[in-house]
Design a protein around this motif. Structure first.
Motif, PDB file in Angstrom:
ATOM      1  N   THR A 186     -12.182  39.460 -50.611  1.00 46.75           N
ATOM      2  CA  THR A 186     -12.896  39.393 -51.470  1.00 46.75           C
ATOM      3  C   THR A 186     -14.519  40.171 -51.726  1.00 46.75           C
ATOM      4  O   THR A 186     -14.348  40.729 -53.097  1.00 46.75           O
ATOM      5  N   ILE A 187     -14.309  40.371 -50.523  1.00 53.95           N
ATOM      6  CA  ILE A 187     -16.082  41.262 -50.529  1.00 53.95           C
ATOM      7  C   ILE A 187     -16.093  42.492 -49.367  1.00 53.95           C
ATOM      8  O   ILE A 187     -14.926  42.605 -48.721  1.00 53.95           O
ATOM      9  N   SER A 235     -23.542  42.077 -49.090  1.00 59.10           N
ATOM     10  CA  SER A 235     -23.026  42.003 -49.198  1.00 59.10           C
ATOM     11  C   SER A 235     -22.972  42.188 -50.377  1.00 59.10           C
ATOM     12  O   SER A 235     -22.985  42.178 -51.578  1.00 59.10           O
ATOM     13  N   THR A 236     -21.430  42.961 -50.738  1.00 56.80           N
ATOM     14  CA  THR A 236     -21.133  43.430 -52.381  1.00 56.80           C
ATOM     15  C   THR A 236     -19.681  42.434 -52.605  1.00 56.80           C
ATOM     16  O   THR A 236     -18.375  42.178 -51.689  1.00 56.80           O
ATOM     17  N   ASP A 283     -13.362  42.657 -63.205  1.00 51.58           N
ATOM     18  CA  ASP A 283     -13.370  44.105 -63.933  1.00 51.58           C
ATOM     19  C   ASP A 283     -13.087  44.903 -62.631  1.00 51.58           C
ATOM     20  O   ASP A 283     -13.077  46.646 -63.135  1.00 51.58           O
ATOM     21  N   GLY A 284     -13.558  44.492 -61.704  1.00 49.79           N
ATOM     22  CA  GLY A 284     -13.845  45.704 -60.169  1.00 49.79           C
ATOM     23  C   GLY A 284     -15.396  46.152 -60.487  1.00 49.79           C
ATOM     24  O   GLY A 284     -15.274  46.935 -59.013  1.00 49.79           O
ATOM     25  N   THR A 285     -15.940  46.247 -61.400  1.00 46.75           N
ATOM     26  CA  THR A 285     -17.341  46.244 -60.731  1.00 46.75           C
ATOM     27  C   THR A 285     -17.631  45.788 -60.037  1.00 46.75           C
ATOM     28  O   THR A 285     -17.405  44.322 -59.915  1.00 46.75           O
ATOM     29  N   SER A 286     -18.664  46.423 -59.125  1.00 44.37           N
ATOM     30  CA  SER A 286     -19.578  45.662 -57.981  1.00 44.37           C
ATOM     31  C   SER A 286     -21.042  44.674 -58.217  1.00 44.37           C
ATOM     32  O   SER A 286     -21.837  45.318 -59.184  1.00 44.37           O
ATOM     33  N   PHE A 287     -21.150  43.737 -57.735  1.00 44.78           N
ATOM     34  CA  PHE A 287     -22.470  43.073 -58.194  1.00 44.78           C
ATOM     35  C   PHE A 287     -22.970  42.906 -56.347  1.00 44.78           C
ATOM     36  O   PHE A 287     -22.361  42.829 -55.209  1.00 44.78           O
ATOM     37  N   ASP A 288     -24.105  42.614 -56.437  1.00 45.75           N
ATOM     38  CA  ASP A 288     -24.950  42.388 -54.887  1.00 45.75           C
ATOM     39  C   ASP A 288     -24.436  41.289 -54.753  1.00 45.75           C
ATOM     40  O   ASP A 288     -24.673  40.829 -55.968  1.00 45.75           O
ATOM     41  N   ARG A 289     -24.798  40.929 -53.445  1.00 45.35           N
ATOM     42  CA  ARG A 289     -23.794  39.771 -52.981  1.00 45.35           C
ATOM     43  C   ARG A 289     -24.494  38.615 -51.753  1.00 45.35           C
ATOM     44  O   ARG A 289     -24.394  38.708 -51.179  1.00 45.35           O
ATOM     45  N   HIS A 329     -13.606  38.723 -56.254  1.00 44.55           N
ATOM     46  CA  HIS A 329     -12.610  39.383 -56.904  1.00 44.55           C
ATOM     47  C   HIS A 329     -12.025  40.304 -56.774  1.00 44.55           C
ATOM     48  O   HIS A 329     -11.321  40.958 -56.861  1.00 44.55           O
ATOM     49  N   GLY A 330     -12.451  40.848 -55.338  1.00 44.31           N
ATOM     50  CA  GLY A 330     -10.989  42.377 -54.259  1.00 44.31           C
ATOM     51  C   GLY A 330     -10.499  41.689 -53.964  1.00 44.31           C
ATOM     52  O   GLY A 330     -10.303  40.609 -54.042  1.00 44.31           O
TER      53      GLY A 330
END
Length: 155
Positions: free
Chosen positions: A71-72, A101-102, A107-113, A148-149
């Motif tokens: 998912t990342i 990680s990302t 909704d498919g938009t990314s965030f810093d993880r 949610h990747g």
């Protein structure tokens, strides 16, 4: 001799701790579970997102790794900042590292993880690669705990 958490670490031991983190990141990015197994003792214990205590490598793979790795993206440790505390006999160590990680919103938009880890290591002989006996990995505060990747796994 007084106990010191910041006692000098043999450069070879620290290099092997960094190598363990590097190898794990390669397997996470590739979503390749089978070769990652050798980095962990069969009976290692993890703290997990989905289960409080996760006993055993197979259990961790099924209930942690397979729920996160696909998912990342871009999972990378900050290897220059890895720290290690090594026992005097050099057969046990604790490694500490921060990762980037990302992750992905529904909704498919990314965030810093970003996150951090403490890993307990053991080995039978000095100079051998480290094997994780315990891991505690956690995301930085404020980071969404679910990504949610959807990537396929290699193994």
């Amino acid at each position: 001799m007084p106990v010191q958490a910041t006692a000098p670490t043999d450069p070879e031991d620290l290099a092997l701790v960094r190598d363990w983190f590097r190898q794990l990141a390669e397997h996470v990015r590739a979503v390749d579970f089978a070769p990652a197994r050798v980095l962990f003792a069969e009976d290692f214990i993890a703290f997990g997102t989905y289960t409080d205590l996760v006993p055993g490598r197979d259990n961790a793979e099924q209930n942690q790794w397979r729920k996160v790795w696909p998912t990342i993206d871009g999972f990378t440790w900050r290897l220059d900042n890895v720290r290690a505390v090594v026992s005097p006999d050099r057969l046990h160590a604790t490694g500490m590292a921060v990762w980037d990680s990302t992750g992905y919103h529904p909704d498919g938009t990314s965030f810093d993880r970003p996150g951090r880890a403490t890993v307990a290591f053991a080995r039978e002989r000095v100079g051998e690669p480290w094997v994780a006996t315990h891991t505690h990995m956690s995301l930085f505060r404020g980071t969404p705990d679910v990504s949610h990747g959807k990537k396929p796994s290699r193994s």
